[in-house]
Design a protein around this motif. Structure first.
Motif, PDB file in Angstrom:
ATOM      1  N   ALA A 103       0.174   3.668   6.097  1.00 39.47           N
ATOM      2  CA  ALA A 103      -0.934   3.093   5.317  1.00 39.47           C
ATOM      3  C   ALA A 103      -1.000   3.708   3.925  1.00 39.47           C
ATOM      4  CB  ALA A 103      -2.254   3.318   6.055  1.00 39.47           C
ATOM      5  N   ALA A 104      -0.783   5.026   3.837  1.00 39.89           N
ATOM      6  CA  ALA A 104      -0.797   5.676   2.526  1.00 39.89           C
ATOM      7  C   ALA A 104       0.360   5.195   1.656  1.00 39.89           C
ATOM      8  CB  ALA A 104      -0.733   7.195   2.703  1.00 39.89           C
ATOM      9  N   ALA A 105       1.527   4.992   2.257  1.00 38.96           N
ATOM     10  CA  ALA A 105       2.672   4.496   1.490  1.00 38.96           C
ATOM     11  C   ALA A 105       2.420   3.082   0.983  1.00 38.96           C
ATOM     12  CB  ALA A 105       3.937   4.549   2.353  1.00 38.96           C
ATOM     13  N   ILE A 106       1.778   2.255   1.813  1.00 39.65           N
ATOM     14  CA  ILE A 106       1.446   0.892   1.375  1.00 39.65           C
ATOM     15  C   ILE A 106       0.477   0.924   0.201  1.00 39.65           C
ATOM     16  CG2 ILE A 106       0.292  -1.239   2.072  1.00 39.65           C
ATOM     17  CD1 ILE A 106       1.443  -0.798   4.868  1.00 39.65           C
ATOM     18  N   ASP A 107      -0.460   1.875   0.217  1.00 37.70           N
ATOM     19  CA  ASP A 107      -1.428   2.007  -0.874  1.00 37.70           C
ATOM     20  C   ASP A 107      -0.831   2.643  -2.112  1.00 37.70           C
ATOM     21  OD1 ASP A 107      -3.352   0.848   0.643  1.00 37.70           O
ATOM     22  OD2 ASP A 107      -4.236   2.731   1.341  1.00 37.70           O
ATOM     23  N   GLY A 108       0.443   3.025  -2.057  1.00 37.92           N
ATOM     24  CA  GLY A 108       1.096   3.581  -3.235  1.00 37.92           C
ATOM     25  C   GLY A 108       0.992   5.084  -3.363  1.00 37.92           C
ATOM     26  N   ALA A 109       0.634   5.778  -2.301  1.00 40.25           N
ATOM     27  CA  ALA A 109       0.509   7.236  -2.362  1.00 40.25           C
ATOM     28  C   ALA A 109       1.891   7.870  -2.392  1.00 40.25           C
ATOM     29  CB  ALA A 109      -0.274   7.758  -1.157  1.00 40.25           C
ATOM     30  N   GLY A 110       2.057   8.846  -3.278  1.00 45.54           N
ATOM     31  CA  GLY A 110       3.318   9.563  -3.370  1.00 45.54           C
ATOM     32  C   GLY A 110       3.404  10.682  -2.353  1.00 45.54           C
ATOM     33  N   VAL A 111       4.418  11.519  -2.519  1.00 46.11           N
ATOM     34  CA  VAL A 111       4.644  12.600  -1.566  1.00 46.11           C
ATOM     35  C   VAL A 111       3.484  13.592  -1.584  1.00 46.11           C
ATOM     36  CG1 VAL A 111       6.169  14.517  -0.959  1.00 46.11           C
ATOM     37  CG2 VAL A 111       7.142  12.357  -1.765  1.00 46.11           C
ATOM     38  N   PHE A 112       3.074  14.012  -2.771  1.00 47.83           N
ATOM     39  CA  PHE A 112       2.003  14.995  -2.868  1.00 47.83           C
ATOM     40  C   PHE A 112       0.656  14.407  -2.455  1.00 47.83           C
ATOM     41  CE2 PHE A 112       5.240  16.512  -5.873  1.00 47.83           C
ATOM     42  CZ  PHE A 112       5.402  17.816  -5.421  1.00 47.83           C
ATOM     43  N   ALA A 113       0.457  13.128  -2.729  1.00 46.80           N
ATOM     44  CA  ALA A 113      -0.792  12.492  -2.307  1.00 46.80           C
ATOM     45  C   ALA A 113      -0.873  12.398  -0.787  1.00 46.80           C
ATOM     46  CB  ALA A 113      -0.910  11.102  -2.934  1.00 46.80           C
ATOM     47  N   ARG A 114       0.235  12.042  -0.142  1.00 45.80           N
ATOM     48  CA  ARG A 114       0.240  12.009   1.321  1.00 45.80           C
ATOM     49  C   ARG A 114       0.064  13.405   1.898  1.00 45.80           C
ATOM     50  NH1 ARG A 114       4.587   8.289   0.475  1.00 45.80           N
ATOM     51  NH2 ARG A 114       6.123   9.897   1.043  1.00 45.80           N
ATOM     52  N   LEU A 115       0.646  14.397   1.236  1.00 52.64           N
ATOM     53  CA  LEU A 115       0.494  15.774   1.709  1.00 52.64           C
ATOM     54  C   LEU A 115      -0.951  16.231   1.597  1.00 52.64           C
ATOM     55  CD1 LEU A 115       2.343  18.110   2.728  1.00 52.64           C
ATOM     56  CD2 LEU A 115       2.352  18.961   0.376  1.00 52.64           C
ATOM     57  N   ARG A 116      -1.614  15.840   0.531  1.00 55.59           N
ATOM     58  CA  ARG A 116      -2.992  16.288   0.297  1.00 55.59           C
ATOM     59  C   ARG A 116      -3.997  15.525   1.132  1.00 55.59           C
ATOM     60  NH1 ARG A 116      -6.230  15.736  -5.506  1.00 55.59           N
ATOM     61  NH2 ARG A 116      -8.263  16.473  -4.742  1.00 55.59           N
ATOM     62  N   HIS A 117      -3.844  14.213   1.230  1.00 50.78           N
ATOM     63  CA  HIS A 117      -4.872  13.384   1.853  1.00 50.78           C
ATOM     64  C   HIS A 117      -4.589  13.047   3.315  1.00 50.78           C
ATOM     65  CE1 HIS A 117      -6.930  12.800  -1.955  1.00 50.78           C
ATOM     66  NE2 HIS A 117      -5.780  12.463  -2.519  1.00 50.78           N
ATOM     67  N   VAL A 118      -3.379  13.283   3.783  1.00 53.93           N
ATOM     68  CA  VAL A 118      -3.046  12.963   5.172  1.00 53.93           C
ATOM     69  C   VAL A 118      -2.643  14.208   5.950  1.00 53.93           C
ATOM     70  CG1 VAL A 118      -1.575  11.599   6.685  1.00 53.93           C
ATOM     71  CG2 VAL A 118      -2.348  10.631   4.517  1.00 53.93           C
ATOM     72  N   THR A 119      -1.633  14.914   5.451  1.00 53.58           N
ATOM     73  CA  THR A 119      -1.090  16.038   6.215  1.00 53.58           C
ATOM     74  C   THR A 119      -2.090  17.177   6.329  1.00 53.58           C
ATOM     75  OG1 THR A 119       1.129  15.454   5.447  1.00 53.58           O
ATOM     76  CG2 THR A 119       0.826  17.639   6.402  1.00 53.58           C
ATOM     77  N   PHE A 120      -2.639  17.623   5.210  1.00 48.68           N
ATOM     78  CA  PHE A 120      -3.564  18.757   5.240  1.00 48.68           C
ATOM     79  C   PHE A 120      -4.822  18.478   6.068  1.00 48.68           C
ATOM     80  CE2 PHE A 120      -1.814  20.761   1.106  1.00 48.68           C
ATOM     81  CZ  PHE A 120      -0.808  21.353   1.836  1.00 48.68           C
ATOM     82  N   PRO A 121      -5.476  17.295   5.923  1.00 47.02           N
ATOM     83  CA  PRO A 121      -6.642  17.043   6.785  1.00 47.02           C
ATOM     84  C   PRO A 121      -6.313  17.020   8.269  1.00 47.02           C
ATOM     85  CG  PRO A 121      -6.673  15.565   4.898  1.00 47.02           C
ATOM     86  CD  PRO A 121      -5.347  16.254   4.878  1.00 47.02           C
ATOM     87  N   LEU A 122      -5.153  16.475   8.630  1.00 45.05           N
ATOM     88  CA  LEU A 122      -4.794  16.425  10.044  1.00 45.05           C
ATOM     89  C   LEU A 122      -4.453  17.807  10.597  1.00 45.05           C
ATOM     90  CD1 LEU A 122      -2.608  13.183  10.210  1.00 45.05           C
ATOM     91  CD2 LEU A 122      -4.899  13.507  11.124  1.00 45.05           C
ATOM     92  N   LEU A 123      -3.901  18.659   9.751  1.00 45.24           N
ATOM     93  CA  LEU A 123      -3.526  20.004  10.192  1.00 45.24           C
ATOM     94  C   LEU A 123      -4.629  21.027   9.974  1.00 45.24           C
ATOM     95  CD1 LEU A 123       0.182  20.321   8.946  1.00 45.24           C
ATOM     96  CD2 LEU A 123      -0.641  19.773  11.235  1.00 45.24           C
ATOM     97  N   ALA A 124      -5.791  20.603   9.492  1.00 46.25           N
ATOM     98  CA  ALA A 124      -6.860  21.549   9.174  1.00 46.25           C
ATOM     99  C   ALA A 124      -7.272  22.430  10.359  1.00 46.25           C
ATOM    100  CB  ALA A 124      -8.069  20.793   8.617  1.00 46.25           C
ATOM    101  N   PRO A 125      -7.470  21.876  11.566  1.00 42.87           N
ATOM    102  CA  PRO A 125      -7.843  22.770  12.684  1.00 42.87           C
ATOM    103  C   PRO A 125      -6.787  23.824  12.982  1.00 42.87           C
ATOM    104  CG  PRO A 125      -8.290  20.470  13.241  1.00 42.87           C
ATOM    105  CD  PRO A 125      -7.505  20.457  11.982  1.00 42.87           C
ATOM    106  N   LEU A 126      -5.510  23.426  12.957  1.00 42.99           N
ATOM    107  CA  LEU A 126      -4.445  24.392  13.219  1.00 42.99           C
ATOM    108  C   LEU A 126      -4.354  25.415  12.100  1.00 42.99           C
ATOM    109  CD1 LEU A 126      -2.075  25.283  14.974  1.00 42.99           C
ATOM    110  CD2 LEU A 126      -0.641  23.661  13.723  1.00 42.99           C
TER     111      LEU A 126
END
Length: 266
Positions: A103-126
């Motif tokens: 979904a982020a790639a479809i919205d035009g998010a780059g590598v750093f945007a996906r890292l900031r808005h997808v990866t980090f929030p999902l890994l926040a508890p860990l």
């Protein structure tokens, strides 16, 4: 986390590089510390000074310099522990749902945007769990300082756990050392509890999370955080999900009706 992402995205030799980064964790802490002590040798025989000399730079006295001593004591622990932490994050990255990245790639998010808005929030508890563990281990990790500087030069690398050891075994003041150890334990327990409660308030620990209707297993707070939807958009999505469930139930009922046995004689 960055190292784990790099080890996941490397095109070739993933197993080899993961093994190389994990190898220091399998080595004894004593051996690791002594190896780094050889690197920080202030003479011309020191490995680090030889590397700097080959580059035309001037070497340093490292462990004997108060401005560099603490950093030199921290580096062996970081180097030895990076592999284990990266493997934990690699396993977590492999379990993340790919729908968010698509979904982020479809919205035009780059590598750093996906890292900031997808990866980090999902890994926040860990990340919180690892941070608390690393914070507690930092107060207990006096081994490298004990072997490298023993608190010197002066008090540049003096830490609380080493001071407790000195009070107990150098000064033979066991009551003072025990009191300091108890205060340290209570402080670490309080820190862990405060971090846990602060993240409970925003729902990361899951105590205040809710479920989307008709979608068991989807965390509503995480859904809102990652997709950045407004309450109106979220209610619209809930209506769509409910309508989808109704249509699915009707289709199932219609299919069950077709399965009824035909009357005799037809």
């Amino acid at each position: 986390v960055i190292l784990a992402v790099m080890l996941c995205e490397i095109p070739r030799g993933k197993v080899f590089f993961r093994f190389i980064y994990f190898l220091p964790h399998l080595t004894s802490a004593l051996v690791v510390t002594l190896l780094w002590k050889l690197m920080f040798d202030p003479t011309e025989n020191g490995i680090l000074n030889q590397i700097l000399a080959s580059l035309g730079a001037k070497g340093g006295i490292w462990l004997q310099d108060p401005s560099w001593a603490m950093l030199c004591c921290i580096l062996p622990g970081v180097w030895a522990g990076a592999g284990m932490a990266s493997l934990i994050y690699i396993a977590a990255l492999g379990s993340l749902p790919q729908d968010y990245y698509e979904a982020a790639a479809i919205d035009g998010a780059g590598v750093f945007a996906r890292l900031r808005h997808v990866t980090f929030p999902l890994l926040a508890p860990l990340m919180v769990i690892n941070f608390v563990g690393a914070f507690i281990a930092a107060f207990q990790g006096m081994g490298s300082i004990f072997l490298l500087t023993f608190g010197g030069p002066g008090d540049a690398t003096q830490v609380l756990s080493l001071q407790i050891w000195k009070e107990a075994y150098n000064n033979l003041r066991f009551s003072t050392a025990t009191t300091m150890a108890w205060y340290l334990g209570v402080a670490l327990i309080g820190f862990t509890a405060s971090v846990n409660s602060s993240f409970d308030d925003v729902g990361i620990a899951g105590k205040q999370s809710r479920r989307l209707p008709g979608r068991p297993g989807v965390n509503q707070l995480r859904f809102k955080t990652i997709l950045k939807v407004t309450p109106e958009q979220l209610s619209f999505l809930e209506e769509i999900i409910d309508q989808t469930n109704v249509n699915a139930a009707e289709n199932i009922a219609r299919a069950e009706g077709y399965r009824d046995p035909l009357p005799e004689g037809t």
